[in-house]
Scaffold this active site. Sequence first.
Site, PDB file in Angstrom:
ATOM      1  N   LYS A  31     -68.011  16.917  37.449  1.00 30.38           N
ATOM      2  CA  LYS A  31     -66.652  16.563  37.004  1.00 30.38           C
ATOM      3  C   LYS A  31     -65.863  17.838  36.730  1.00 30.38           C
ATOM      4  CE  LYS A  31     -64.382  13.641  33.488  1.00 30.38           C
ATOM      5  NZ  LYS A  31     -64.573  12.804  32.282  1.00 30.38           N
ATOM      6  N   SER A  45     -62.367   8.275  32.564  1.00 24.68           N
ATOM      7  CA  SER A  45     -61.769   9.384  33.276  1.00 24.68           C
ATOM      8  C   SER A  45     -62.688   9.974  34.356  1.00 24.68           C
ATOM      9  CB  SER A  45     -61.368  10.484  32.286  1.00 24.68           C
ATOM     10  OG  SER A  45     -62.520  11.013  31.655  1.00 24.68           O
ATOM     11  N   SER A  59     -65.689   7.130  29.207  1.00 21.19           N
ATOM     12  CA  SER A  59     -65.391   7.695  30.527  1.00 21.19           C
ATOM     13  C   SER A  59     -66.558   7.859  31.480  1.00 21.19           C
ATOM     14  CB  SER A  59     -64.719   9.056  30.370  1.00 21.19           C
ATOM     15  OG  SER A  59     -63.364   8.864  30.131  1.00 21.19           O
TER      16      SER A  59
HETATM   17  N1  GLN Z   1     -60.208   5.954  28.356  1.00 23.88           N
HETATM   18  C1  GLN Z   1     -60.374   6.640  27.122  1.00 23.88           C
HETATM   19  C2  GLN Z   1     -59.195   7.533  26.893  1.00 23.88           C
HETATM   20  O1  GLN Z   1     -58.276   7.457  27.612  1.00 23.88           O
HETATM   21  C3  GLN Z   1     -61.654   7.387  27.110  1.00 23.88           C
HETATM   22  C4  GLN Z   1     -61.613   8.633  27.886  1.00 23.88           C
HETATM   23  C5  GLN Z   1     -62.881   9.407  27.865  1.00 23.88           C
HETATM   24  O2  GLN Z   1     -63.944   8.899  27.513  1.00 23.88           O
HETATM   25  N2  GLN Z   1     -62.779  10.675  28.214  1.00 23.88           N
HETATM   26  O3  GLN Z   1     -59.179   8.315  26.017  1.00 23.88           O
END
Ligand code: GLN
Length: 480
Positions: free
Chosen positions: A79, A154, A178
């Site tokens: 990532k 994400s 995420s």
């Molecule tokens: N979807 C969540 C957010 O927007 C979690 C994101 C994540 O785990 N990095 O913060």
Amino acid sequence: MSMTDFTIHHLAGQLDRGELSAVELAEECLRRVADRDGEIGAFLAVDADHVRTAAAESDARRAAGKARSPYDGIPIGIKDCIATAGERCSCAPRLLETVVSPYDSTAVARLRAAGFIPFGRLNMDEFAMGSSCENSAFRKTANPHDLSRVPGGSSGGSAAAVAAGLVPAALGSDTGGSIRQPAAFCGITGLKPTYGRVSRYGLVAFASSLDQIGPMTQDTQDAAILLDVLAGRDPLDSTSLPAASGGFADAVSRAGKDLKGVRIGLPREYFGAEGLSPAVAKVVHDAVERVRALGAETVEVSLPHTRYAVAVYYIIATAEASANLARFDGIRYGARVEAPDLVETYFKTRGAGFGDEVKRRILLGTYVLSSGYYDAYYLRAQKVRTLIRRDFEEAAKLCDVMLTPVTPTVAFKFQEKSDPLQMYLSDIFTIALNLSGNCGISIPAGTDPETGMPIGVQFLAPALEEARLLRTARIFEANR
Ligand code: GLN
């Protein structure tokens, strides 16, 4: 090379028996990316030279009887917020587009030490803020099961790359879901380790008290193999835990055949939740039946503060993000918009370099930390976080692991959730786990008959109980 055999454990066998070389494997991944990633968009960059050189070195080591592990030569997608030396590390905003990391994150260093080859830079929501990958400033990533749908976020690039078989596995990061949510959307396995299990050194910080790196794989065995490599105390991350690590792959391979004697908690608040689609509810219901058929005892448990989790998360995570992202000022990293004076340079650089969602979160986070509001928002959110953690502790007295949905719906279409609040609410089943610090895994459990999209279920276990978590998930997976 067949798609179904593209797991780390299978490839390791082929490499060991000399049926496959690391160079052939690297070329296969590069070819798959060239053939398919045009329409999927999982990768932001692949440094083919780095990959080829590393693969040739791996073959030479193996030929000399010096393979670093059984996995020497297997490519792992990374990532874009996890640093790999000599490669870009942008996290997907314009501001950091040109940043090349001078060093390896501990996660990547550990992969290399076991012979794995860091492969490419995977797309993500900008600074890991989002649930669809639509917040990337660079490209759209599509769900390999239906290109008109999002892969989740994400870590959407990681999930899409693994689901499409472009790489055997990938690293993601999970601050509020995420790893688990995109894994569920793309039909793969995603493990969020206990907070502190995997070093965060070299992970670009979003919310430091929640962020955790973890594996995104085809199955539980691969998740365990990668966790064995990644886990452990790191002097470069003061929050990494000294707990004894390792033995996860062993725990999975000795998992046994049934769940007799395992008590599986079903948190009441996760089942009747508003917005839970009938298709997901059905798959989770079937999963409950399946664990019962495998001999597990199911017990209803309660996590009463769940309804505050999204609100608490969007105070704590944004507060930490507003502090963490202050360093991106155009002076130290990345692109700068020149202006006559310093303060103006900060404003212009950050104005041009961050996307809307990141700006929204910096504003929110700055607000909840500002004098006069700190007690009302930030301090109160911290107190409720403690209550959420205690909910998990209480539930753990009644069961060994919990079983829940991962997401309320299957992967949605692009632009379907243009209202940020709707997007935030879709994280309802994943966020509380990060606030508790415990570990969880999302594994494929079924499909939606209407859309054909994959649906996952989530197992949750107490802190440092990854072996128990993986073992349960493995038995479930083997009886799919
Ligand atoms: N979807 C969540 C957010 O927007 C979690 C994101 C994540 O785990 N990095 O913060």
